[in-house]
Design a protein around this motif. Sequence first.
Motif, PDB file in Angstrom:
ATOM      1  N   PHE A 109       0.865  -1.186   0.000  1.00  0.00           N
ATOM      2  CA  PHE A 109       0.000   0.000   0.000  1.00  0.00           C
ATOM      3  C   PHE A 109       0.898   1.231   0.000  1.00  0.00           C
ATOM      4  CE2 PHE A 109      -2.654   3.354   1.533  1.00  0.00           C
ATOM      5  CZ  PHE A 109      -3.951   3.028   1.151  1.00  0.00           C
ATOM      6  N   LYS A 110       0.636   2.149  -0.948  1.00  0.00           N
ATOM      7  CA  LYS A 110       1.502   3.317  -1.098  1.00  0.00           C
ATOM      8  C   LYS A 110       0.694   4.581  -1.384  1.00  0.00           C
ATOM      9  CE  LYS A 110       4.939   0.426  -3.490  1.00  0.00           C
ATOM     10  NZ  LYS A 110       5.714   0.267  -4.748  1.00  0.00           N
ATOM     11  N   ILE A 111       1.277   5.694  -1.015  1.00  0.00           N
ATOM     12  CA  ILE A 111       0.863   6.998  -1.529  1.00  0.00           C
ATOM     13  C   ILE A 111       2.042   7.521  -2.338  1.00  0.00           C
ATOM     14  CG2 ILE A 111       0.416   9.404  -0.901  1.00  0.00           C
ATOM     15  CD1 ILE A 111      -1.288   8.349   1.395  1.00  0.00           C
ATOM     16  N   ILE A 144       2.274  31.083  -1.066  1.00  0.00           N
ATOM     17  CA  ILE A 144       3.249  31.283   0.007  1.00  0.00           C
ATOM     18  C   ILE A 144       3.333  30.014   0.840  1.00  0.00           C
ATOM     19  CG2 ILE A 144       3.017  33.784   0.135  1.00  0.00           C
ATOM     20  CD1 ILE A 144       1.122  33.454   2.467  1.00  0.00           C
ATOM     21  N   GLY A 145       4.500  29.748   1.401  1.00  0.00           N
ATOM     22  CA  GLY A 145       4.691  28.553   2.200  1.00  0.00           C
ATOM     23  C   GLY A 145       5.112  27.369   1.347  1.00  0.00           C
ATOM     24  N   GLU A 146       5.669  26.369   2.006  1.00  0.00           N
ATOM     25  CA  GLU A 146       6.127  25.142   1.352  1.00  0.00           C
ATOM     26  C   GLU A 146       5.163  24.016   1.699  1.00  0.00           C
ATOM     27  OE1 GLU A 146      10.184  22.349   1.209  1.00  0.00           O
ATOM     28  OE2 GLU A 146       9.960  23.933   2.711  1.00  0.00           O
ATOM     29  N   VAL A 147       4.635  23.339   0.687  1.00  0.00           N
ATOM     30  CA  VAL A 147       3.646  22.283   0.908  1.00  0.00           C
ATOM     31  C   VAL A 147       4.371  20.945   1.076  1.00  0.00           C
ATOM     32  CG1 VAL A 147       1.524  21.214   0.084  1.00  0.00           C
ATOM     33  CG2 VAL A 147       2.050  23.576  -0.565  1.00  0.00           C
ATOM     34  N   LEU A 148       4.226  20.341   2.262  1.00  0.00           N
ATOM     35  CA  LEU A 148       4.976  19.136   2.607  1.00  0.00           C
ATOM     36  C   LEU A 148       4.049  17.959   2.903  1.00  0.00           C
ATOM     37  CD1 LEU A 148       7.549  20.693   5.118  1.00  0.00           C
ATOM     38  CD2 LEU A 148       7.902  20.239   2.682  1.00  0.00           C
ATOM     39  N   LEU A 149       4.438  16.788   2.437  1.00  0.00           N
ATOM     40  CA  LEU A 149       3.757  15.544   2.796  1.00  0.00           C
ATOM     41  C   LEU A 149       4.370  15.037   4.094  1.00  0.00           C
ATOM     42  CD1 LEU A 149       1.850  13.154   2.073  1.00  0.00           C
ATOM     43  CD2 LEU A 149       3.785  12.147   0.836  1.00  0.00           C
ATOM     44  N   SER A 187       9.590  16.887   5.448  1.00  0.00           N
ATOM     45  CA  SER A 187       9.024  15.713   4.791  1.00  0.00           C
ATOM     46  C   SER A 187      10.124  14.715   4.462  1.00  0.00           C
ATOM     47  CB  SER A 187       8.306  16.126   3.500  1.00  0.00           C
ATOM     48  OG  SER A 187       7.833  14.996   2.797  1.00  0.00           O
ATOM     49  N   ASN A 188       9.750  13.445   4.425  1.00  0.00           N
ATOM     50  CA  ASN A 188      10.685  12.396   4.022  1.00  0.00           C
ATOM     51  C   ASN A 188      10.502  12.003   2.565  1.00  0.00           C
ATOM     52  OD1 ASN A 188      11.975  12.116   6.550  1.00  0.00           O
ATOM     53  ND2 ASN A 188      10.277  10.886   7.313  1.00  0.00           N
ATOM     54  N   GLY A 189       9.891  12.888   1.792  1.00  0.00           N
ATOM     55  CA  GLY A 189       9.722  12.608   0.370  1.00  0.00           C
ATOM     56  C   GLY A 189       8.271  12.672  -0.064  1.00  0.00           C
ATOM     57  N   PHE A 222      -1.755  10.025   7.326  1.00  0.00           N
ATOM     58  CA  PHE A 222      -0.694  10.897   6.835  1.00  0.00           C
ATOM     59  C   PHE A 222      -1.157  12.334   7.007  1.00  0.00           C
ATOM     60  CE2 PHE A 222      -3.460  10.173   3.250  1.00  0.00           C
ATOM     61  CZ  PHE A 222      -3.414  11.296   2.453  1.00  0.00           C
ATOM     62  N   GLY A 223      -0.246  13.258   6.848  1.00  0.00           N
ATOM     63  CA  GLY A 223      -0.594  14.661   7.017  1.00  0.00           C
ATOM     64  C   GLY A 223      -0.008  15.513   5.908  1.00  0.00           C
ATOM     65  N   ILE A 224      -0.466  16.744   5.842  1.00  0.00           N
ATOM     66  CA  ILE A 224       0.062  17.724   4.900  1.00  0.00           C
ATOM     67  C   ILE A 224       0.214  19.039   5.661  1.00  0.00           C
ATOM     68  CG2 ILE A 224      -0.369  19.030   2.775  1.00  0.00           C
ATOM     69  CD1 ILE A 224      -2.180  16.603   1.928  1.00  0.00           C
TER      70      ILE A 224
END
Length: 248
Positions: free
Chosen positions: A89-91, A100-105, A136-138, A165-167
Amino acid sequence: MKKTLIILIVLLVIAISLIVLYLLKGKDVLNFDKVETNDPAIEKLVTISQSNVSAFIFVTQESENDHRLHINMTPVINLTLAEKEVENFKIENFKGDSKIGEVLLIHPTSLARENEGATLLFTEISELMNNESIRSNGDSIDYVVTDTVTKYNEVAKRDSIVPSFGIVVKSIGTVDYKNILDRDKVFEGSKYLEYSGIKLGDITTSIQFDLVMEFTDGTKYTKRFAGSLDGNRFSTETVPLFELKSVE
């Protein structure tokens, strides 16, 4: 003659805009990569009962002169699987876009769910969370598939599957806490956005990602989700909710 030319130019611009909108309708606006199509028999086995995201502003206190603002997003995707069992199972292919801001998984960790609370980074509640620790780890997550889910980085191999998971939209603005307190003699925590001077439209954020399930019999299910947070909703809502739609 000049007036006629201007009218023709305006009509041409409108026509081009309509064509572009038509081509983009129902498409992936962050990435034009082809979306995989599931076999109809596999598609019928997966029911998506919930796919939405809640969002709220949170603050990390870097110093008394630097209270940093971020947006947390908590996606909830509830899948029900019939007959088959999941092997992997993957995302994958996470993408985010904000002015503005950096969008991180934010990846889930092996922290036990039975722990009394966890941070937005899936760490112990006692651990310090600051701007530097938000990373984020990727752009993809590989989950541990198990019979019984006890940790945040695990998903069930059958029946109901709800990945954690979060964002985070990192560092969208700052507030000088000490300066405001000295000036006003009071600091109202509910006014962080107002104090920051951020234009709400600038924190509108779009996200997308692929959810991939590989089954024990070698077949696979893929679904691309996309959604957008309208930053202006923070003017009337503390925790706006928006839908994740599947991209065909």
